[in-house]
Design a protein around this motif. Structure first.
Motif, mmCIF file in Angstrom:
data_model
loop_
_atom_site.group_PDB
_atom_site.id
_atom_site.type_symbol
_atom_site.label_atom_id
_atom_site.label_comp_id
_atom_site.label_asym_id
_atom_site.label_seq_id
_atom_site.Cartn_x
_atom_site.Cartn_y
_atom_site.Cartn_z
ATOM 1 N N SER A 100 -22.210 -66.845 11.263
ATOM 2 C CA SER A 100 -21.688 -65.487 11.303
ATOM 3 C C SER A 100 -22.425 -64.674 12.355
ATOM 4 C CB SER A 100 -21.846 -64.822 9.935
ATOM 5 O OG SER A 100 -23.217 -64.579 9.662
ATOM 6 N N VAL A 101 -21.785 -63.599 12.802
ATOM 7 C CA VAL A 101 -22.453 -62.672 13.726
ATOM 8 C C VAL A 101 -23.670 -62.058 13.042
ATOM 9 C CG1 VAL A 101 -22.182 -60.522 15.034
ATOM 10 C CG2 VAL A 101 -20.337 -62.216 15.012
ATOM 11 N N HIS A 102 -23.560 -61.821 11.729
ATOM 12 C CA HIS A 102 -24.709 -61.285 10.975
ATOM 13 C C HIS A 102 -25.908 -62.229 11.091
ATOM 14 C CE1 HIS A 102 -22.392 -58.036 9.290
ATOM 15 N NE2 HIS A 102 -21.499 -58.870 8.799
ATOM 16 N N SER A 103 -25.648 -63.534 11.050
ATOM 17 C CA SER A 103 -26.739 -64.503 11.165
ATOM 18 C C SER A 103 -27.408 -64.409 12.532
ATOM 19 C CB SER A 103 -26.215 -65.927 10.951
ATOM 20 O OG SER A 103 -25.712 -66.085 9.649
ATOM 21 N N LEU A 104 -26.602 -64.194 13.567
ATOM 22 C CA LEU A 104 -27.165 -64.081 14.913
ATOM 23 C C LEU A 104 -28.060 -62.854 15.022
ATOM 24 C CD1 LEU A 104 -24.093 -65.060 17.132
ATOM 25 C CD2 LEU A 104 -25.983 -66.496 16.350
ATOM 26 N N TYR A 105 -27.603 -61.750 14.445
ATOM 27 C CA TYR A 105 -28.446 -60.550 14.464
ATOM 28 C C TYR A 105 -29.731 -60.784 13.670
ATOM 29 C CZ TYR A 105 -25.192 -57.358 16.768
ATOM 30 O OH TYR A 105 -24.403 -56.726 17.697
ATOM 31 N N ALA A 106 -29.612 -61.495 12.562
ATOM 32 C CA ALA A 106 -30.794 -61.740 11.734
ATOM 33 C C ALA A 106 -31.805 -62.627 12.457
ATOM 34 C CB ALA A 106 -30.376 -62.387 10.411
ATOM 35 N N VAL A 107 -31.314 -63.602 13.218
ATOM 36 C CA VAL A 107 -32.205 -64.552 13.895
ATOM 37 C C VAL A 107 -32.740 -63.999 15.206
ATOM 38 C CG1 VAL A 107 -32.312 -66.819 15.013
ATOM 39 C CG2 VAL A 107 -31.154 -66.564 12.810
ATOM 40 N N PHE A 108 -31.872 -63.340 15.994
ATOM 41 C CA PHE A 108 -32.260 -62.940 17.349
ATOM 42 C C PHE A 108 -32.477 -61.442 17.508
ATOM 43 C CE2 PHE A 108 -29.803 -66.876 17.826
ATOM 44 C CZ PHE A 108 -30.705 -67.650 18.528
ATOM 45 N N GLY A 109 -31.750 -60.643 16.748
ATOM 46 C CA GLY A 109 -31.845 -59.196 16.902
ATOM 47 C C GLY A 109 -30.755 -58.610 17.764
ATOM 48 N N GLY A 110 -30.176 -59.385 18.666
ATOM 49 C CA GLY A 110 -29.126 -58.891 19.543
ATOM 50 C C GLY A 110 -28.820 -59.871 20.655
ATOM 51 N N ARG A 111 -27.872 -59.495 21.527
ATOM 52 C CA ARG A 111 -27.426 -60.391 22.592
ATOM 53 C C ARG A 111 -28.519 -60.629 23.626
ATOM 54 N NH1 ARG A 111 -24.605 -59.887 27.645
ATOM 55 N NH2 ARG A 111 -23.188 -61.653 28.018
ATOM 56 N N ASP A 112 -29.264 -59.600 23.986
ATOM 57 C CA ASP A 112 -30.315 -59.777 24.991
ATOM 58 C C ASP A 112 -31.354 -60.791 24.532
ATOM 59 O OD1 ASP A 112 -29.093 -58.007 26.661
ATOM 60 O OD2 ASP A 112 -30.546 -56.389 26.413
ATOM 61 N N GLU A 113 -31.710 -60.717 23.254
ATOM 62 C CA GLU A 113 -32.709 -61.650 22.727
ATOM 63 C C GLU A 113 -32.161 -63.077 22.686
ATOM 64 O OE1 GLU A 113 -33.745 -57.578 21.566
ATOM 65 O OE2 GLU A 113 -31.906 -58.757 21.393
ATOM 66 N N LEU A 114 -30.866 -63.216 22.389
ATOM 67 C CA LEU A 114 -30.245 -64.544 22.431
ATOM 68 C C LEU A 114 -30.256 -65.082 23.854
ATOM 69 C CD1 LEU A 114 -28.650 -66.947 21.376
ATOM 70 C CD2 LEU A 114 -26.578 -65.539 21.427
#
Length: 264
Positions: A100-114
């Protein structure tokens, strides 16, 4: 739709057992929810996948596959390679990584961090730091090692580095690129630039500004490997193999920038 209380019970059971949700038997989840296994199966529509998807939608990875971070970094790299940096959205990464997009925010914090995590894995920054933060070989051998490292980074799939440079040439002021530059260029200059400055101080390289030396070192090789796939498809152009290319550019850099030993 899976009831929220069933999702909560699955998460509690997983935490209690120290397992991923996907590895917790439905019998145990049913006990945690205070219902029978048949009732649980009826409430999740008879499919365990529905429960896993409902858990994932809350921002928790149900497990049963590689961690979200690994899947997202690989998915983002393949999206960048295939479609360019602009098309690497969190939604596209989530769909490809099956999270989920929520999982990405939880793991990375945002697109820049990814993006930073992708660049960290698929750029040569870690290899460069490993080369220059340890004991150095002599100047010619180190130059050749740098070229082999860069050739590998620019040639391997997914082609993240070429896509990043294409974006930099097309949109040099893009916010995502500026974020990457602020994060990685100081590290690159500390590693490669520190080594070049030492070689200048030792009288083995011409006294030129370090950024110019870095460009002289990597610029020709970057241009070759960024254009190599296109040139390879042009009739009549016979390119040398990558090892020969690295040797040619290493010799050219040493002739241009290296100073002869004292007394010669």
């Amino acid at each position: 739709m899976v009831p929220a209380e069933v999702v909560a019970a699955a998460v509690r059971a997983a935490r209690s057992l120290g397992k991923d949700v996907a590895d917790v038997p439905t019998r145990v989840i049913a006990q945690e929810a205070g219902i029978s296994r048949s009732t649980l199966l009826r409430r999740i529509g008879g499919a365990r996948r529905a429960l896993d998807d409902a858990v994932r939608a809350t921002g928790i990875d149900p497990g049963g596959q590689r961690p979200v971070r690994e899947r997202a970094v690989e998915a983002g790299a393949r999206l960048i390679s295939a479609d360019g940096l602009a098309d690497m959205t969190l939604e596209a990464v989530a769909a490809r990584a099956e999270c989920s997009v929520h999982s990405l925010y939880a793991v990375f914090g945002g697109r820049d961090e990814l993006l930073q995590a992708i660049f960290e894995q698929y750029s040569p920054i870690l290899d460069a730091e490993a080369i220059f933060n340890g004991p150095h070989e002599d100047l010619p051998d180190t130059v050749r090692k740098v070229y082999r490292m860069l050739a590998d980074a620019l040639s391997r799939e997914p082609r993240v580095m070429p896509a990043m440079f294409a974006e930099a040439f097309a949109r040099p002021t893009a916010p995502a690129l500026n974020s990457l530059a602020r994060h990685f260029i100081p590290r690159l200059l500390a590693a490669v630039g520190g080594w070049l400055a030492e070689e200048v101080a030792a009288g083995r390289l011409r006294p030129m500004p370090v950024p110019v030396l870095v460009q002289q070192l990597v610029g020709p090789l970057f241009m070759h490997f960024l254009t190599r796939p296109t040139l390879s498809a042009v009739p009549g152009i016979d390119l040398p193999d990558p090892d020969q290319v690295c040797e040619h550019f290493a010799e050219a850099f040493l002739r241009a920038a290296a100073l002869p030993p004292a007394g010669h």
